[in-house]
Motif scaffolding. Sequence first.
Motif, PDB file in Angstrom:
ATOM      1  N   GLU A 104       0.799  -1.307  -0.059  1.00  0.00           N
ATOM      2  CA  GLU A 104      -0.038   0.108   0.062  1.00  0.00           C
ATOM      3  C   GLU A 104       0.870   1.353  -0.121  1.00  0.00           C
ATOM      4  O   GLU A 104       0.634   2.219  -0.763  1.00  0.00           O
ATOM      5  N   LYS A 108       0.749   4.272  -2.906  1.00  0.00           N
ATOM      6  CA  LYS A 108       0.850   5.649  -2.690  1.00  0.00           C
ATOM      7  C   LYS A 108       1.840   6.465  -3.411  1.00  0.00           C
ATOM      8  O   LYS A 108       1.691   7.572  -4.099  1.00  0.00           O
ATOM      9  N   LEU A 113      -4.860   5.262  -6.644  1.00  0.00           N
ATOM     10  CA  LEU A 113      -6.012   5.597  -5.953  1.00  0.00           C
ATOM     11  C   LEU A 113      -6.654   4.625  -5.153  1.00  0.00           C
ATOM     12  O   LEU A 113      -7.495   4.842  -4.369  1.00  0.00           O
ATOM     13  N   GLU A 114      -6.425   3.235  -5.788  1.00  0.00           N
ATOM     14  CA  GLU A 114      -7.098   2.043  -5.204  1.00  0.00           C
ATOM     15  C   GLU A 114      -6.306   0.861  -5.426  1.00  0.00           C
ATOM     16  O   GLU A 114      -5.379   0.960  -6.350  1.00  0.00           O
ATOM     17  N   ASP A 116      -6.934  -3.439  -5.795  1.00  0.00           N
ATOM     18  CA  ASP A 116      -7.994  -4.547  -5.727  1.00  0.00           C
ATOM     19  C   ASP A 116      -7.201  -5.865  -6.029  1.00  0.00           C
ATOM     20  O   ASP A 116      -6.153  -5.900  -6.181  1.00  0.00           O
ATOM     21  N   TYR A 132     -10.755  -3.570   3.001  1.00  0.00           N
ATOM     22  CA  TYR A 132     -10.975  -3.926   1.700  1.00  0.00           C
ATOM     23  C   TYR A 132     -12.536  -4.028   1.547  1.00  0.00           C
ATOM     24  O   TYR A 132     -12.917  -4.856   2.637  1.00  0.00           O
ATOM     25  N   LEU A 153     -11.636  -4.468  -3.018  1.00  0.00           N
ATOM     26  CA  LEU A 153     -11.291  -3.037  -3.365  1.00  0.00           C
ATOM     27  C   LEU A 153     -10.887  -2.221  -2.245  1.00  0.00           C
ATOM     28  O   LEU A 153     -11.773  -2.313  -1.336  1.00  0.00           O
ATOM     29  N   LYS A 154      -9.802  -1.528  -2.322  1.00  0.00           N
ATOM     30  CA  LYS A 154      -9.585  -0.667  -0.956  1.00  0.00           C
ATOM     31  C   LYS A 154      -9.146   0.702  -1.735  1.00  0.00           C
ATOM     32  O   LYS A 154      -8.172   0.831  -2.534  1.00  0.00           O
ATOM     33  N   LYS A 155      -9.817   1.887  -1.190  1.00  0.00           N
ATOM     34  CA  LYS A 155      -9.236   3.055  -1.765  1.00  0.00           C
ATOM     35  C   LYS A 155      -7.909   3.489  -0.786  1.00  0.00           C
ATOM     36  O   LYS A 155      -7.830   3.265   0.501  1.00  0.00           O
ATOM     37  N   ILE A 156      -7.109   4.067  -1.656  1.00  0.00           N
ATOM     38  CA  ILE A 156      -5.720   4.408  -1.047  1.00  0.00           C
ATOM     39  C   ILE A 156      -5.701   5.984  -0.699  1.00  0.00           C
ATOM     40  O   ILE A 156      -6.178   6.645  -1.504  1.00  0.00           O
ATOM     41  N   LYS A 157      -5.604   6.158   0.476  1.00  0.00           N
ATOM     42  CA  LYS A 157      -5.574   7.674   0.823  1.00  0.00           C
ATOM     43  C   LYS A 157      -4.434   8.303   0.684  1.00  0.00           C
ATOM     44  O   LYS A 157      -3.337   7.802   0.987  1.00  0.00           O
TER      45      LYS A 157
END
Length: 157
Positions: A104, A108, A113-114, A116, A132, A153-157
């Motif tokens: 992750e 970044k 942005l995500e 999967d 996720y 799916l996970k959104k990456i901040k």
Amino acid sequence: MEIIKFKETDTKEIVSLFYEIVHSVNSKDYSQVQLDAWAPRDEKESKINSWKESLRQNITFVAKVNDKVVGFSDLTHTGYLDRLFVHKDYQGQGIATALVDMLESEAKKLNLLEIDTEASITAKPFFEHLGYKIVCSQTVEKKGVKLANFKMLKKIK
């Protein structure tokens, strides 16, 4: 435990670990026929060659304890978490979380942005714990055998 970047010399140990994990840890959620289709032992040698290339091209980290591979994970440059496996005797010790955290962090840096992934029945609770979300359940076919898994799916901040 140390987490290092993938080296091609680790490929054989990584592939062996994959077979061991699929045929032990995943046996609680999949039948023997499904496990044999997912990780056919007669393809082990060819998998070493194909994985060496894909692991090298992807962002790949390896977890080691006393110079022994106990886990690995890889991410494509487009944000697909392809593989995540931790030795059956080392599960529940934070190794998988550390590997995903590294991926992750790399995502970044790439301004993704995500992320999967396609999580097995066995891995789904782990990925949910890390934030996720299930996009859908799906059935994939390997060697004519159907296996259930989850697109997540996970959104990456």
